[in-house]
Design an enzyme around this catalytic site. Sequence first.
Site, PDB file in Angstrom:
ATOM      1  N   GLU A   1      83.780  27.631   2.943  1.00  0.00           N
ATOM      2  CA  GLU A   1      82.632  28.546   3.063  1.00  0.00           C
ATOM      3  C   GLU A   1      83.057  29.843   2.393  1.00  0.00           C
ATOM      4  OE1 GLU A   1      79.649  28.039   4.311  1.00  0.00           O
ATOM      5  OE2 GLU A   1      79.977  26.024   5.072  1.00  0.00           O
TER       6      GLU A   1
ATOM      7  N   ASN B   1      84.221  38.956   9.200  1.00  0.00           N
ATOM      8  CA  ASN B   1      82.896  39.567   9.391  1.00  0.00           C
ATOM      9  C   ASN B   1      82.156  39.065  10.635  1.00  0.00           C
ATOM     10  OD1 ASN B   1      82.554  37.083   8.146  1.00  0.00           O
ATOM     11  ND2 ASN B   1      80.772  37.750   6.966  1.00  0.00           N
TER      12      ASN B   1
ATOM     13  N   GLU C   1      78.423  23.686   7.013  1.00  0.00           N
ATOM     14  CA  GLU C   1      78.535  23.960   8.438  1.00  0.00           C
ATOM     15  C   GLU C   1      77.130  23.912   9.023  1.00  0.00           C
ATOM     16  OE1 GLU C   1      80.862  27.632   8.809  1.00  0.00           O
ATOM     17  OE2 GLU C   1      82.647  26.388   9.038  1.00  0.00           O
TER      18      GLU C   1
ATOM     19  N   CYS D   1      78.237  37.067   3.727  1.00  0.00           N
ATOM     20  CA  CYS D   1      78.498  36.261   2.527  1.00  0.00           C
ATOM     21  C   CYS D   1      77.227  35.900   1.769  1.00  0.00           C
ATOM     22  CB  CYS D   1      79.243  34.996   2.923  1.00  0.00           C
ATOM     23  SG  CYS D   1      78.409  34.089   4.241  1.00  0.00           S
TER      24      CYS D   1
END
Length: 487
Positions: free
Chosen positions: A248, A151, A461, A282
């Site tokens: 993630e 994405n 992150e 997400c």
Amino acid sequence: MSLPTHQNYVNGQYLANKTGATFDVINPATGQVIYHMEIADDFIKQQAIDSAKQGFAVWSAMDATQRSRLLLKAVALLREQNDELAKIEVLDTGKPWQEASVVDVESGADAIEFFASLAPAIEGNQQSVGDDFYYSRREALGVCAGIGAWNYPLQIACWKSAPALACGNSMIFKPSEETPLGALKLAEVFTQAGIPDGVFNVVQGAGDVGAWLSHHSDIEKVSFTGEVGTGKKVMAGAATTLKDVTMELGGKSPLIVFEDADIDNAISGAMLGNFYTQGEICTNGTRVFVHRSVVNTFVERLLERTRNNIVVGDPMHPDTNFGALISKKHHQLVLDYIQKGIDEGATLLEGGEALSPSDSAGGYFVAPTIFSDVTDEMTICREEIFGPVMSILTFDDEDEVIRRANDTEFGLAAGIFTQDITRAHRVIHQMQAGICWINNYGASPVQMPVGGYKQSGIGRENGIETLRHYTQIKSVYVGMTPLESPF
Ligand code: NAD
């Protein structure tokens, strides 16, 4: 016209594989093959490992200030090449140029800039123990692997390589096989910036190449972005050599609109959190809980804005703000979820069908879709769809909505809209989610750590926090006096 074939990037250059095996990459907005990509065969894989080990030896021995300067050169090059890189992202992903030209490259460059600036600030500590003392060093891990989703391909490659490289590690990155070009361009940029060969290698292929990385005994860490199910496989692979992992993963995040919210602002949040990047984000707030007393107003204005303001079409057209889904398979999956929503009794208020804009024929478009009368147990409310499908649920009181919002195996994000400052913090502190917003949805500045609770992830992150995930502590005890020994 023959289409280009791209190769893997190893040791500072493109490297041809031995088998000649390739896969096709499709532009989601047209359904047409746009280029071929060579698959990392055994030869490429071995070269990548050897090169990453050599790259690590050179890079980790370099002074952090020097590493920082080289990374900052890469940042400048990324910004210079913004439009060219953004176009690659549009063609690979189907997302609008309107987004990619201001977000994708820029947010990637921001991460490298942030971590490059922090590199010289990484420090250990020292403590006296009687006349002796000990000190600690934060050392790099070694060769790290990055495995990306489709994405935000270039952004993901930047978000993973930025902290890894700043801390002195080297990286072998495998982009998604749907969107493999952006990471190669990043590798070119690192080389142009003077970053030593082997510090950032890119290998191409599907899940089997990812699985090879996860299991490899010369790799110390794997940072993964993708689905929960794949993340579990990667973690199981990493366990075979006890690698560190960053995960993630996906989500089914709640967005709560209280009765005192600024409704137009809340609608902006709900639209961004469901329709930006055609819903393929997400952290999307796909379960929109709206207080019963304001739900009619909310829905009325939401429908009006969805009908009037969303422009679906050729993603490269500057007016388009809603693009195509990544693949034919994903397109069908999203349509199947919509059908399930209808079958299970939700009310389809808007969209729900495939679209075929005249300026982008053959593309995998699905209309922005809004369901109301959604209940907690419906499939569309429980499973991540990763497409433009918003579910509206109603609630009556705070405790109820907190309980329902947390009733999921995921815990990636949560957002609330209210003007009551006390309630805002009280509720957000009870959300079981790693990324939370009050009167905002989706903002992700590089300073802010991102990552999931529960099955949405492990590690973080961005943010200073992430430096800890790419270094390990060495403790050194220093004896200043003769040892006391019974022997
Ligand atoms: P995916 O899990 O299908 O694939 C992700 C990557 O894993 C790809 O590169 C793929 O080739 C690789 N892979 C597949 N099988 C593998 C295996 N067995 N071992 C190792 N690697 C393997 O995910 P996707 O469809 O590319 O991306 C969509 C998903 O990513 C969604 O669930 C979304 O929520 C999630 N995502 C999460 C974040 C986040 O930061 N939390 C960001 C973006 C996307």
